[in-house]
Enzyme design. Structure first.
Site, PDB file in Angstrom:
ATOM      1  N   ARG A 241     -61.616  78.893  22.388  1.00  0.00           N
ATOM      2  CA  ARG A 241     -62.440  77.699  22.242  1.00  0.00           C
ATOM      3  C   ARG A 241     -63.882  78.033  22.579  1.00  0.00           C
ATOM      4  O   ARG A 241     -64.140  78.850  23.462  1.00  0.00           O
ATOM      5  CB  ARG A 241     -61.996  76.602  23.218  1.00  0.00           C
ATOM      6  CG  ARG A 241     -60.868  75.726  22.725  1.00  0.00           C
ATOM      7  CD  ARG A 241     -61.298  74.832  21.542  1.00  0.00           C
ATOM      8  NE  ARG A 241     -60.194  74.016  21.090  1.00  0.00           N
ATOM      9  CZ  ARG A 241     -59.272  74.395  20.194  1.00  0.00           C
ATOM     10  NH1 ARG A 241     -59.334  75.580  19.644  1.00  0.00           N
ATOM     11  NH2 ARG A 241     -58.300  73.570  19.841  1.00  0.00           N
ATOM     12  N   GLU A 270     -69.849  73.824  18.202  1.00  0.00           N
ATOM     13  CA  GLU A 270     -69.619  74.053  16.775  1.00  0.00           C
ATOM     14  C   GLU A 270     -69.512  72.725  16.023  1.00  0.00           C
ATOM     15  O   GLU A 270     -69.088  71.738  16.618  1.00  0.00           O
ATOM     16  CB  GLU A 270     -68.356  74.915  16.554  1.00  0.00           C
ATOM     17  CG  GLU A 270     -67.081  74.289  17.040  1.00  0.00           C
ATOM     18  CD  GLU A 270     -65.883  75.261  16.993  1.00  0.00           C
ATOM     19  OE1 GLU A 270     -65.985  76.368  17.541  1.00  0.00           O
ATOM     20  OE2 GLU A 270     -64.872  74.876  16.420  1.00  0.00           O
ATOM     21  N   HIS A 288     -64.217  79.102  12.788  1.00  0.00           N
ATOM     22  CA  HIS A 288     -63.013  78.515  13.396  1.00  0.00           C
ATOM     23  C   HIS A 288     -61.849  78.459  12.395  1.00  0.00           C
ATOM     24  O   HIS A 288     -61.342  77.379  12.058  1.00  0.00           O
ATOM     25  CB  HIS A 288     -63.309  77.110  13.954  1.00  0.00           C
ATOM     26  CG  HIS A 288     -62.345  76.697  15.038  1.00  0.00           C
ATOM     27  ND1 HIS A 288     -62.712  75.938  16.123  1.00  0.00           N
ATOM     28  CD2 HIS A 288     -61.024  76.948  15.192  1.00  0.00           C
ATOM     29  CE1 HIS A 288     -61.651  75.725  16.893  1.00  0.00           C
ATOM     30  NE2 HIS A 288     -60.609  76.326  16.340  1.00  0.00           N
TER      31      HIS A 288
HETATM   32  C1  GLV Z   1     -57.220  75.726  16.704  1.00  0.00           C
HETATM   33  O1  GLV Z   1     -58.221  76.012  17.245  1.00  0.00           O
HETATM   34  C2  GLV Z   1     -56.083  75.176  17.383  1.00  0.00           C
HETATM   35  O2  GLV Z   1     -56.200  74.844  18.569  1.00  0.00           O
HETATM   36  O3  GLV Z   1     -55.033  75.056  16.752  1.00  0.00           O
END
Ligand code: GLV
Length: 331
Positions: A241, A270, A288
């Site tokens: 994260r 982000e 991401h």
């Molecule tokens: C993506 O970042 C998730 O947490 O699935």
């Protein structure tokens, strides 16, 4: 009129999954994938008993209080730092996520990002595309080896272990890790993994991969002080994260050392990316997409739907984060 529960699908998802949900619920979906502002999200939730959410929707006490009829918040993500789980629990709202189905895909991506950073894949590709490749040179884009190097993992949950397995079994990497809890001895043996404290992890890892959940405790777990302790020439990869790494401090370390390169799939704030990171050639930046294979994204959407269908039909959702809610329910 219908007595079927109404639900909101906050972002665009697979039409087949929307169709499946329509078999159970009155569905408001978002095929145009508009990002609902805060007030709009709260307003669209009025009258809804459940929501399929993503990391972009903050589910907190204010939103829940404005929608006391809401019974289930089903994230299409394994991470759920966008959900205030205690606030859900206090209001009897089930919160769910999508673990397991994305473990291997995210581990593939984390490993790819680490390799791209170590071997300067995107940096050298940009050089080639700019037409700057005139001749071969012995020292052109020399990177660091992955095979046989020490793999460091901060956060040894399901995805961390899947990355460790790739490193240990596929690339002959000794693995060191730091985690809230230590793995059983047989798991450590199978992963060629050694539990170390955080300072040792920073000092000894050639390639450090972050796979820990974001929380107040993990905010800036890697900042200037931690980066300064890393091995000269090491790489840092974050598929967890944004906010776990201090992005400004990382940009400085990518410029001044000691680390050689980084791979980032997640960012503070982000989709904004710190401008100093964009200026650094030695960082691989992706938007991401760690779990973003077609099969896995579909499995995540299906699991989020399974969770919501179970939650609103009185069954236990397969990946319930706050089972205390069930205990508090009237029989
Ligand atoms: C993506 O970042 C998730 O947490 O699935």
């Amino acid at each position: 009129m219908t007595d079927r529960p109404s639900i909101l699908i906050a972002r665009a998802i697979f039409p087949e999954v929307v169709a499946r949900l329509r078999g159970h619920f009155e569905v408001e979906d978002n095929p145009g994938d508009q990002i609902h502002g805060r007030a709009e999200l709260i307003a669209r939730l009025h009258g809804k008993r459940g929501v399929i959410a993503t990391g972009s929707e903050r589910i907190d006490a204010e939103l829940l209080d404005a929608n006391p009829q809401l019974r289930a918040v089903c994230n299409m993500a394994v991470g759920y730092n966008n959900i205030d789980v205690p606030a859900c629990t206090a209001r009897g709202v089930m919160a769910t996520n999508t673990p397991d189905v994305l473990t291997e895909t995210t581990a593939d991506f984390g490993f790819a990002l680490m390799m791209a950073a170590a071997r300067r894949i995107t940096e050298s590709e940009r050089f080639l595309r700019r037409g700057e490749w005139q001749r071969w040179a012995y020292d052109m884009f020399m990177g660091c080896d992955v095979h046989g190097a020490t793999l460091g993992i901060l956060g040894m949950g399901r995805i961390g272990q899947a990355i460790a397995r790739r490193g240990a079994l596929g690339f002959g990497m000794p693995v060191i890790y730091h985690n809230r809890s230590r793995l059983p001895a047989e798991t450590e043996a199978a992963l060629n993994a050694r539990y170390v404290d955080k300072a040792t992890l920073l000092r000894e890892a050639d390639h450090l991969v972050l796979v820990l959940p974001y929380s107040a405790e993990s905010h800036h777990a890697i900042g200037a002080a931690e980066l300064a302790q890393m091995k000269p020439g090491a790489t840092l990869t974050n598929v967890a994260r944004g906010g776990i790494v201090d992005d400004a401090a990382l940009a400085a370390a990518l410029r001044d050392g000691p680390i050689a390169a980084a791979g980032l799939d997640v960012f503070e704030g982000e989709p904004q990316v710190h401008p100093a990171l964009l200026e650094r050639p030695n960082v691989v930046l992706t938007p991401h997409i760690g779990s973003g294979s077609l099969r896995t994204r579909r499995a995540m959407a299906d699991l989020a739907a399974d969770n919501l269908i179970a939650a609103l039909s009185g069954a236990r959702p397969p990946s319930l984060i706050n089972p205390e809610v069930l205990a508090a329910r009237p029989a």
